[in-house]
Design an enzyme around this catalytic site. Structure first.
Site, PDB file in Angstrom:
ATOM      1  N   ASP A 203     -34.711 129.797  39.313  1.00 49.77           N
ATOM      2  CA  ASP A 203     -33.634 129.023  38.717  1.00 49.77           C
ATOM      3  C   ASP A 203     -32.344 129.843  38.663  1.00 49.77           C
ATOM      4  OD1 ASP A 203     -32.859 126.574  37.237  1.00 49.77           O
ATOM      5  OD2 ASP A 203     -32.608 127.947  35.554  1.00 49.77           O
ATOM      6  N   GLU A 268     -32.759 128.859  43.906  1.00 53.75           N
ATOM      7  CA  GLU A 268     -31.797 127.796  43.654  1.00 53.75           C
ATOM      8  C   GLU A 268     -30.410 128.430  43.711  1.00 53.75           C
ATOM      9  OE1 GLU A 268     -30.414 124.636  40.174  1.00 53.75           O
ATOM     10  OE2 GLU A 268     -31.032 126.676  39.684  1.00 53.75           O
TER      11      GLU A 268
END
Length: 548
Positions: A203, A268
């Site tokens: 993330d 990401e």
């Protein structure tokens, strides 16, 4: 890429499971590991090879799991570590690999690290986070803003300092300049890899390191009342808080750990500018992340020139190391974004044909294979903090996070409980059980497309040959003996094929199987895969990596 150099993920299609909304096994209205384990056979039947599970760690759920209070546990809402282990074992038995979401940019403010950091300025954990004195004259140390609205700094009365959070105040940013924190995460990776996970989706992979001098970010546009948090965030050039060069050293370190387990590192890299050259820096050296999500396809308008440029630029920058998706838990679902209704569904499926044929690793978001649109969640039922904490609730993400519809009924088969955490009702024709029983459904079309992606060795090789340019409404390319074409225009268009005999292996709009020699007229929209008929014009064959 020769077959001998392929890694296990090079032939696969991934599938994002937003665990809160996938399947509820205990009737409390929230998805969990027992529910997911029960549905793994569906994912194996669909033909995906990788399952990415969103955060399940102990958390106060201020951001529904992306505020982690313990990096080596399972929140009771989702089950136990034994339930997790059972899920991994069942997935592997079915031939599925599992990625788990790692959240290293920030923790929860309930994490013991932050609790110690906040309670004692002299604690060794103080340096795990970014604490700064007020600016001269008072106020936040700089002009950095939060993704979720307002300043990225919160004042702590006890210590008379501010702490940094690029998301919610309950999500303080970790300080990756601290060597002790770096070692903590070495242990976190090893903990889950020893439990036989197959890798991590990382993330905010572009956001870990900050410029420690913390100067103001340049402001590109003026902010105005009524702007959404995303609009305000986009008014600044994030020169000092995101995409810093120091991120590369973290991923080199993690790559060394991952290689011992043959594990995948998927980042990401969500840069607002969607600059492929900047994204490619995370993968091009082949010593850090294995793959990086490129999010431009989720923001490019349905317009041939813009779409053609998006993919040509991306593949020039990173010819094989990007990961593609048309939807996610953070953005509107593709059918809603691409026109809604039957048009949005048709465009989404056609778009997927192209993404699945490009070099790289494609992902589905749960429900993409059903053609699901966003749900208009009533204001009093919204749960996303972006929706309920800001003046513009329409910027929330609840509409794309509603529960997966499994079968007809009040809760669409998601839960046996009285109610689900978000509205679960769907039309019967949107459910898995109904579409699975209809051979012409969107679900069966996606299943066929996934099977072709896995079977066609040409689609695992390096390189491609572009067959059209930005002046055409058709985006077409060849990879060995496979041709892909997408009509992104508003009217039917003719697409000229390379010399030879071709068979229509897949179409988003018509039955497959037809033999085609020189050209095909594509509907609007339509995506097709064509396979060269063996032994026809064999002297004209090009190698898989040939380029114009």
């Amino acid at each position: 890429m020769a077959d001998g150099s392929l890694r296990w993920w090079d032939r696969e299609v991934g599938y994002e499971v937003y665990i809160r909304s996938f399947a509820d096994g205990d009737g409390d209205g929230v998805g969990d590991f027992p529910g997911l384990t029960e549905k793994l056979d569906y994912l194996a039947w669909l033909g995906v090879g990788i399952v990415w599970i969103t955060p399940f760690y102990p958390s106060p759920m201020c951001d529904f799991g992306y505020d982690v209070a313990d990096y080596t546990g399972v929140d009771p809402l989702f089950g136990t570590l034994d339930d997790f282990d059972d899920c991994i074992a069942q997935a592997h038995q079915l031939g599925l690999r599992v990625l788990i979401d790692l959240v290293p940019n920030h923790s929860s403010d309930r994490h013991p690290w932050f609790q110690a950091s906040r309670s004692d300025p002299d604690s060794p954990k103080r340096g795990y986070y970014h604490w700064r004195d007020p600016a001269v004259g008072g106020g936040p140390p700089n002009n950095w803003v939060s993704h979720f609205g307002g300043s990225a700094w919160t004042f702590d009365e006890a210590s008379q300092q501010y702490y940094l959070h690029l998301f919610l105040p309950e999500q303080p940013d970790l300080n990756w300049s601290n060597p002790n924190l770096v070692r903590e995460f070495d242990d976190v990776l090893a903990f889950w890899l020893d439990r036989e996970v197959d890798g991590f989706r990382i993330d905010v992979a572009h956001g870990l390191v900050k410029n420690m001098l913390m100067p103001d970010n340049p402001q590109r546009f003026a902010t105005a009342p009524g702007m959404s948090p995303r609009q305000v965030f986009g008014c600044y050039e994030h020169r000092y808080d995101l995409d810093q060069s120091g991120n590369a050293s973290i991923y080199r370190r993690w790559r060394a750990i991952a290689e011992r387990y043959d594990a995948l590192l998927l980042g990401e890299v969500y840069l607002r500018e969607n600059n492929p050259d900047r994204v490619s820096r995370y993968v091009s050296a082949q010593d850090g992340l294995h793959r990086a999500f490129y999010f431009a396809p989720m923001h490019t308008p349905w317009e041939p020139s813009a779409m053609w440029s998006t993919f040509r630029d991306a593949l020039d920058a990173a010819p094989r190391d990007l990961s593609w998706a048309i939807s996610s838990h953070d953005d509107p679902r593709a059918p809603s974004r691409l026109g809604g209704g039957e048009m949005g569904q048709s465009r989404s499926l056609a778009y997927s044909v192209m993404l699945f044929a490009l070099p790289g690793l494609p992902f589905l978001y749960q429900g993409d294979e059903l053609g699901l649109e966003d749900v208009d969640v009533p204001l009093d039922q919204r749960r996303d903090p972006v929706a309920i904490r800001n003046q513009n609730p329409a910027d929330g993400r609840d509409g794309c996070r509603t529960p997966m519809p499994w079968s007809p009924g009040p809760a669409a088969g998601f839960t046996d409980g009285a109610e689900s955490w978000l509205p679960a009702a769907r039309e019967d024709g949107e459910t898995v059980s109904v579409q699975r029983g209809e051979q012409g459904s969107i679900l069966h079309k996606y299943r066929k497309l996934l099977a072709l992606r896995r079977e066609r060795h040409d689609l695992h090789a390096e390189g491609l040959e572009w067959l059209t340019g930005r002046t055409s409404s058709v985006i077409g390319f060849r990879r060995g003996d496979t041709v892909c074409a997408l009509n992104a225009g508003d009217v039917p268009a003719e697409f000229q094929l390379p010399p030879g005999q071709w068979r229509l292996a897949f179409s988003s709009r018509r039955p497959a199987g037809a033999a085609i020699t020189s050209a095909i007229v594509l509907d609007a929209p339509e995506g097709v895969l064509l396979i060269r008929v063996p032994d026809a014009d064999s002297g004209l064959r090009r190698p898989p990596g040939a380029r114009l």
